[in-house]
Write a protein that holds these residues in place. Structure first.
Motif, PDB file in Angstrom:
ATOM      1  N   SER A  58       0.825  -1.203   0.000  1.00 63.30           N
ATOM      2  CA  SER A  58       0.000   0.000   0.000  1.00 63.30           C
ATOM      3  C   SER A  58       0.861   1.256   0.000  1.00 63.30           C
ATOM      4  N   PHE A  59       1.920   1.260   0.811  1.00 64.04           N
ATOM      5  CA  PHE A  59       2.821   2.423   0.895  1.00 64.04           C
ATOM      6  C   PHE A  59       3.456   2.720  -0.460  1.00 64.04           C
ATOM      7  N   THR A  60       3.901   1.667  -1.142  1.00 61.04           N
ATOM      8  CA  THR A  60       4.524   1.842  -2.454  1.00 61.04           C
ATOM      9  C   THR A  60       3.554   2.464  -3.455  1.00 61.04           C
ATOM     10  N   ALA A  61       2.313   1.972  -3.428  1.00 61.88           N
ATOM     11  CA  ALA A  61       1.315   2.484  -4.371  1.00 61.88           C
ATOM     12  C   ALA A  61       0.949   3.938  -4.068  1.00 61.88           C
ATOM     13  N   HIS A  62       0.781   4.267  -2.787  1.00 63.76           N
ATOM     14  CA  HIS A  62       0.436   5.641  -2.415  1.00 63.76           C
ATOM     15  C   HIS A  62       1.596   6.599  -2.681  1.00 63.76           C
ATOM     16  N   ARG A  63       2.821   6.132  -2.448  1.00 61.70           N
ATOM     17  CA  ARG A  63       3.983   7.002  -2.642  1.00 61.70           C
ATOM     18  C   ARG A  63       4.153   7.365  -4.112  1.00 61.70           C
TER      19      ARG A  63
ATOM     20  N   ARG B  17       1.916   8.133  -5.995  1.00 59.92           N
ATOM     21  CA  ARG B  17       0.996   9.249  -6.226  1.00 59.92           C
ATOM     22  C   ARG B  17       1.406  10.499  -5.455  1.00 59.92           C
ATOM     23  N   SER B  18       2.588  10.458  -4.813  1.00 61.33           N
ATOM     24  CA  SER B  18       3.132  11.608  -4.067  1.00 61.33           C
ATOM     25  C   SER B  18       2.184  12.097  -2.977  1.00 61.33           C
ATOM     26  N   ALA B  19       1.506  11.152  -2.319  1.00 64.76           N
ATOM     27  CA  ALA B  19       0.519  11.533  -1.315  1.00 64.76           C
ATOM     28  C   ALA B  19       1.004  11.325   0.114  1.00 64.76           C
ATOM     29  N   VAL B  20       2.195  10.749   0.311  1.00 65.20           N
ATOM     30  CA  VAL B  20       2.690  10.382   1.638  1.00 65.20           C
ATOM     31  C   VAL B  20       3.466  11.531   2.277  1.00 65.20           C
ATOM     32  N   ASP B  21       3.217  11.787   3.574  1.00 68.32           N
ATOM     33  CA  ASP B  21       4.001  12.757   4.329  1.00 68.32           C
ATOM     34  C   ASP B  21       5.240  12.041   4.868  1.00 68.32           C
TER      35      ASP B  21
ATOM     36  N   GLY C 217      -6.015  19.071  10.711  1.00 63.84           N
ATOM     37  CA  GLY C 217      -6.267  19.736   9.434  1.00 63.84           C
ATOM     38  C   GLY C 217      -5.651  19.116   8.211  1.00 63.84           C
ATOM     39  N   ARG C 218      -5.024  17.955   8.345  1.00 63.02           N
ATOM     40  CA  ARG C 218      -4.444  17.321   7.172  1.00 63.02           C
ATOM     41  C   ARG C 218      -5.551  16.658   6.337  1.00 63.02           C
ATOM     42  N   PRO C 219      -5.441  16.672   5.012  1.00 64.59           N
ATOM     43  CA  PRO C 219      -6.447  16.038   4.152  1.00 64.59           C
ATOM     44  C   PRO C 219      -6.534  14.536   4.419  1.00 64.59           C
ATOM     45  N   ILE C 220      -7.735  13.984   4.333  1.00 62.69           N
ATOM     46  CA  ILE C 220      -7.940  12.560   4.595  1.00 62.69           C
ATOM     47  C   ILE C 220      -7.124  11.699   3.642  1.00 62.69           C
ATOM     48  N   HIS C 221      -6.980  12.109   2.386  1.00 58.56           N
ATOM     49  CA  HIS C 221      -6.230  11.301   1.431  1.00 58.56           C
ATOM     50  C   HIS C 221      -4.740  11.248   1.792  1.00 58.56           C
ATOM     51  N   GLN C 222      -4.197  12.366   2.309  1.00 56.16           N
ATOM     52  CA  GLN C 222      -2.807  12.356   2.755  1.00 56.16           C
ATOM     53  C   GLN C 222      -2.649  11.501   4.007  1.00 56.16           C
ATOM     54  N   ALA C 223      -3.646  11.565   4.904  1.00 63.96           N
ATOM     55  CA  ALA C 223      -3.610  10.747   6.121  1.00 63.96           C
ATOM     56  C   ALA C 223      -3.634   9.265   5.777  1.00 63.96           C
ATOM     57  N   VAL C 224      -4.496   8.895   4.838  1.00 63.57           N
ATOM     58  CA  VAL C 224      -4.604   7.497   4.407  1.00 63.57           C
ATOM     59  C   VAL C 224      -3.280   7.019   3.809  1.00 63.57           C
ATOM     60  N   ALA C 225      -2.700   7.826   2.941  1.00 69.43           N
ATOM     61  CA  ALA C 225      -1.446   7.450   2.293  1.00 69.43           C
ATOM     62  C   ALA C 225      -0.318   7.306   3.312  1.00 69.43           C
ATOM     63  N   THR C 226      -0.221   8.250   4.233  1.00 65.07           N
ATOM     64  CA  THR C 226       0.835   8.210   5.254  1.00 65.07           C
ATOM     65  C   THR C 226       0.651   7.030   6.197  1.00 65.07           C
ATOM     66  N   SER C 227      -0.601   6.669   6.444  1.00 63.78           N
ATOM     67  CA  SER C 227      -0.890   5.555   7.353  1.00 63.78           C
ATOM     68  C   SER C 227      -0.327   4.238   6.848  1.00 63.78           C
TER      69      SER C 227
ATOM     70  N   GLY D  43      -7.601  -1.125  -3.979  1.00 65.79           N
ATOM     71  CA  GLY D  43      -8.056  -0.248  -2.905  1.00 65.79           C
ATOM     72  C   GLY D  43      -7.448   1.130  -2.992  1.00 65.79           C
ATOM     73  N   VAL D  44      -6.174   1.201  -3.387  1.00 66.98           N
ATOM     74  CA  VAL D  44      -5.516   2.502  -3.538  1.00 66.98           C
ATOM     75  C   VAL D  44      -6.238   3.339  -4.588  1.00 66.98           C
ATOM     76  N   ARG D  45      -6.586   2.719  -5.702  1.00 71.87           N
ATOM     77  CA  ARG D  45      -7.296   3.455  -6.759  1.00 71.87           C
ATOM     78  C   ARG D  45      -8.661   3.933  -6.266  1.00 71.87           C
ATOM     79  N   LEU D  46      -9.347   3.103  -5.489  1.00 72.05           N
ATOM     80  CA  LEU D  46     -10.642   3.503  -4.930  1.00 72.05           C
ATOM     81  C   LEU D  46     -10.485   4.674  -3.968  1.00 72.05           C
ATOM     82  N   ALA D  47      -9.414   4.651  -3.166  1.00 69.98           N
ATOM     83  CA  ALA D  47      -9.184   5.711  -2.183  1.00 69.98           C
ATOM     84  C   ALA D  47      -9.031   7.074  -2.845  1.00 69.98           C
ATOM     85  N   HIS D  48      -8.351   7.125  -3.975  1.00 73.42           N
ATOM     86  CA  HIS D  48      -8.126   8.396  -4.656  1.00 73.42           C
ATOM     87  C   HIS D  48      -9.311   8.791  -5.536  1.00 73.42           C
ATOM     88  N   TRP D  49     -10.249   7.883  -5.706  1.00 78.07           N
ATOM     89  CA  TRP D  49     -11.455   8.164  -6.483  1.00 78.07           C
ATOM     90  C   TRP D  49     -12.594   8.631  -5.588  1.00 78.07           C
ATOM     91  N   MET D  50     -12.639   8.130  -4.342  1.00 78.33           N
ATOM     92  CA  MET D  50     -13.729   8.457  -3.414  1.00 78.33           C
ATOM     93  C   MET D  50     -13.517   9.839  -2.801  1.00 78.33           C
TER      94      MET D  50
END
Length: 273
Positions: free
Chosen positions: A73-78, A80-84, A178-188, A240-247
């Motif tokens: 999951s981390f690799t896929a989110h990274r 997309r440059s979404a990870v803190d 105040g961090r965006p949910i999509h960034q929180a999900v990616a960092t998680s 799931g990663v694709r769904l996360a960035h679509w929802m």
């Protein structure tokens, strides 16, 4: 030992859990432990694993599965440059320390105690996600210094006690500031990696020599269940990663909240039902 038909149904349940946990790893940045722990608890119960070690075994096995799913999951989110990554680097000691502390606590806490910890935290997070308002923010910037390190230790400890990868708590923590949910999900997803790897060794140590553990177990980790679920979860995690960035943000929050409520009710039933 249950009959062959029951074992077949249990295997199907594990396969289904692998699919769901993989999707959850991608959508919410979690390792899927919130669904795997209840499923394992039911499966190990059907295999006559003693109540005294059943919840511990469920959590430890879930932690082991979180390693590859979180990395995937981390690799896929990274990509997309979404990870803190700065936040993850600041927690490189705090999160593993919390995970190790969790395994030490797990060695002494009862099965009922572990289930109540799971329910209590999951319900609080679920209520916040379901009724979340922007005005509920604690602040506009994440804590620094000691406050940041303390948050990492707490997230690592509570996640280790629940058998989850930290996404449940980190999502709440980051969005509260105040961090965006999509960034929180990616960092998680990265949080899950830092918690689960030391967690494996901790739960092996905590369960070493315990009586009543099923075939294929090392401490509180059952490698047969790990081998059944990991390949499936790795395949479906990118979906799931694709769904996360679509929802939308609200869809993620509502889905996550309802999911945690259902899991909590299942464990309450196992204690008081």
């Amino acid at each position: 030992m249950p009959p062959i038909t029951d074992l077949f149904l249990l295997a199907l349940a594990l396969v289904a859990a692998g699919v769901v946990s993989g999707l959850l790893a991608g959508i919410f940045g979690i390792g899927g432990g919130a669904i795997l722990v209840p499923v394992f608890y039911q499966v190990f119960g059907s295999l006559d694993v003693p109540e005294a070690v059943r919840m511990h075994l469920s959590i430890g096995t879930s932690i082991a599965i979180i390693v590859p799913t979180s990395i995937r999951s981390f690799t896929a989110h990274r990509q997309r440059s979404a990870v803190d990554t700065d936040l993850l680097k600041s927690w490189i000691v705090a999160l593993p320390l919390g995970a190790i502390l969790a395994s030490v606590i797990a060695a002494f806490i009862s099965s009922v105690g572990l289930r109540l910890v799971f329910v209590g935290i999951a319900m609080l997070v679920a209520l916040r996600m379901l009724f979340n308002r922007d005005t509920w923010r604690i602040g506009t910037e994440l804590p620094k210094g000691i406050g940041n390190q303390l948050a990492g230790v707490v997230i690592g400890t509570l996640s280790g006690l629940m058998g989850i990868g930290g996404g449940v708590l980190n999502n709440t923590y980051m969005t509260s500031f105040g961090r965006p949910i999509h960034q929180a999900v990616a960092t998680s997803s990265g949080v899950g990696v830092l918690i689960s790897i030391p967690g494996i060794f901790g739960y092996i140590w905590a369960g070493w020599g315990e009586a009543g553990l099923p075939l294929g177990s090392t401490g509180f980790i059952n490698w047969i269940a790990v081998a059944l679920i990991v390949p499936i979860a790795l395949v479906v995690t990118p979906w799931g990663v694709r769904l996360a960035h679509w929802m939308s943000k609200r869809q993620l929050e509502l889905g996550f909240g309802v999911f945690l409520i259902l899991v909590s009710l299942r464990f309450l039933y196992s204690i008081y039902g």
